[in-house]
Design an enzyme around this catalytic site. Structure first.
Site, PDB file in Angstrom:
ATOM      1  N   GLU A 163      -3.387   9.075   7.838  1.00 26.63           N
ATOM      2  CA  GLU A 163      -1.930   8.836   7.937  1.00 26.63           C
ATOM      3  C   GLU A 163      -1.333   9.666   9.074  1.00 26.63           C
ATOM      4  OE1 GLU A 163       0.574   7.023   5.925  1.00 26.63           O
ATOM      5  OE2 GLU A 163      -1.130   5.840   5.252  1.00 26.63           O
ATOM      6  N   CYS A 171      -4.178  -1.436  -2.330  1.00 30.38           N
ATOM      7  CA  CYS A 171      -4.297   0.003  -2.531  1.00 30.38           C
ATOM      8  C   CYS A 171      -5.168   0.186  -3.773  1.00 30.38           C
ATOM      9  CB  CYS A 171      -2.905   0.592  -2.766  1.00 30.38           C
ATOM     10  SG  CYS A 171      -2.909   2.342  -3.189  1.00 30.38           S
ATOM     11  N   ASP A 181       0.867  -1.200   0.000  1.00 33.49           N
ATOM     12  CA  ASP A 181       0.000   0.000   0.000  1.00 33.49           C
ATOM     13  C   ASP A 181       0.891   1.234   0.000  1.00 33.49           C
ATOM     14  OD1 ASP A 181      -2.385   1.550   0.074  1.00 33.49           O
ATOM     15  OD2 ASP A 181      -2.158   1.840   2.218  1.00 33.49           O
ATOM     16  N   SER A 182       0.297   2.368  -0.379  1.00 36.37           N
ATOM     17  CA  SER A 182       1.034   3.627  -0.336  1.00 36.37           C
ATOM     18  C   SER A 182       1.400   3.980   1.110  1.00 36.37           C
ATOM     19  CB  SER A 182       0.173   4.735  -0.922  1.00 36.37           C
ATOM     20  OG  SER A 182      -1.032   4.821  -0.188  1.00 36.37           O
ATOM     21  N   CYS A 189     -11.168   2.540  -0.803  1.00 43.15           N
ATOM     22  CA  CYS A 189      -9.806   2.905  -0.380  1.00 43.15           C
ATOM     23  C   CYS A 189      -9.526   2.111   0.884  1.00 43.15           C
ATOM     24  CB  CYS A 189      -9.729   4.404  -0.100  1.00 43.15           C
ATOM     25  SG  CYS A 189      -8.185   4.904   0.697  1.00 43.15           S
ATOM     26  N   HIS A 197      -7.797   2.640   3.342  1.00 40.55           N
ATOM     27  CA  HIS A 197      -7.749   3.399   4.596  1.00 40.55           C
ATOM     28  C   HIS A 197      -9.146   3.544   5.226  1.00 40.55           C
ATOM     29  CE1 HIS A 197      -3.802   4.679   3.153  1.00 40.55           C
ATOM     30  NE2 HIS A 197      -3.570   5.277   4.311  1.00 40.55           N
TER      31      HIS A 197
HETATM   32  N1  DGL Z   1      -5.083   3.005   0.731  1.00 38.13           N
HETATM   33  C1  DGL Z   1      -4.890   3.639  -0.555  1.00 38.13           C
HETATM   34  C2  DGL Z   1      -6.069   3.259  -1.464  1.00 38.13           C
HETATM   35  O1  DGL Z   1      -6.699   2.243  -1.215  1.00 38.13           O
HETATM   36  C3  DGL Z   1      -4.641   5.075  -0.325  1.00 38.13           C
HETATM   37  C4  DGL Z   1      -4.257   5.806  -1.533  1.00 38.13           C
HETATM   38  C5  DGL Z   1      -3.453   7.058  -1.305  1.00 38.13           C
HETATM   39  O2  DGL Z   1      -2.301   6.944  -0.901  1.00 38.13           O
HETATM   40  O3  DGL Z   1      -4.005   8.141  -1.585  1.00 38.13           O
HETATM   41  O4  DGL Z   1      -6.382   3.915  -2.431  1.00 38.13           O
END
Ligand code: DGL
Length: 270
Positions: free
Chosen positions: A162, A70, A7-8, A194, A196
């Site tokens: 975050e 992600c 993931d990012s 997403c 998150h």
């Molecule tokens: N958890 C990532 C997703 O599902 C976050 C993306 C981001 O870094 O903006 O899209």
């Protein structure tokens, strides 16, 4: 036999948690590209290059199969990676398809033509890059007809999560839900697109109302991965150790991850 989870940042930990519970015997290597998060405001080329670099790092850890936990990378980079970049002995899979299969009540690998499904009005909450890619609508159109999708780009939510700012994240979620409801007053289902957002699932549910079925990905992806490894055991890589890698500062990422998962997590430099 290790599997990579990318993931990012921290959002993919919601998926990691679910896959670890579903497949306790499999070691997982998690890669958080915290130094470059959020991806949701980056260009498609940028997301492609960063996601390829992270995937290569996971291959070095003996993970022949990498899950992009992600949505932004799955939406903006995965198709191009699969078509132009992933060698035949490796696999990179995303988090969209299991979700859409659940929404359209399809079994894994059912490639029959698109058909009418029970839900007609679907709200999609995702990052600006995921919404702009229209990947969700594209994947849905392969499987279902007559579904009206209203997408809300949820700017700011990933950043707030975050940074551990739950109050800001909650306020942003409420205002994004209100904005969507002005355009689609009565969605039957909502997709948290997403990884998150499961952390905010109660806020989404409350703001949407109890009558709306909220789909979030972690458990759906875990089921689908379990299935995949049974069908394709050759993609259980050679790695033997679970670990957490980050491009950010390991100490502060570990602290935030521990708060996020509500259990101790220790990251090392990628
Ligand atoms: N958890 C990532 C997703 O599902 C976050 C993306 C981001 O870094 O903006 O899209």
């Amino acid at each position: 036999m290790a599997v990579g989870i990318f993931d990012s940042g921290l959002g993919g930990l919601t998926v990691l948690d679910a896959v670890t519970k579903r497949l306790p015997e499999v070691p997982f290597v998690y890669f958080g590209d915290n130094a470059h998060a959020p991806y949701g405001v980056r260009t498609a080329d940028d997301i492609f290059n960063l996601t390829c670099a992270a995937t290569e790092r996971l291959w070095e850890e003996g993970c022949d199969l990498v899950i992009l936990a992600c949505n932004t990378a799955s939406a903006a980079a995965l198709k191009r990676m699969q078509e132009t970049w992933v060698p035949p002995e490796k696999r990179v899979l995303g988090v969209f398809v299991p979700l859409i299969e659940a929404l359209t009540e399809r079994q894994w690998g059912d490639n029959s033509p698109p058909r009418e499904v029970a839900v007609k009005h679907v709200a999609l909450f995702a990052t600006p890059a995921t919404v702009a890619s229209r990947a969700f609508q594209r994947e849905l159109a392969y499987r279902a007809i007559g579904v009206d999708v209203e997408a809300q780009p949820c700017g700011g939510v990933v950043d707030a999560i975050e940074q551990g700012d739950e109050i800001l994240a909650e306020a942003l979620v409420r205002s994004h839900v209100e904005a969507l409801k002005r355009r689609m007053p009565h969605p039957e289902a909502a997709i948290l697109g997403c990884t998150h957002y499961p952390l905010m699932d109660k806020v989404f549910q409350e703001a949407l109302g109890q009558g709306v079925k909220v789909y979030s990905q972690a458990n759906l992806v875990a089921e689908s991965l379990g299935d995949y490894l049974t069908r394709r055991p050759q993609f259980r890589g050679l790695g033997t150790q679970s670990k957490f890698l980050t491009t950010g500062d390991p100490r502060s990422v570990s602290d935030r991850a521990t708060q996020f998962l509500r259990k101790r997590v220790v990251f090392e430099a990628a």
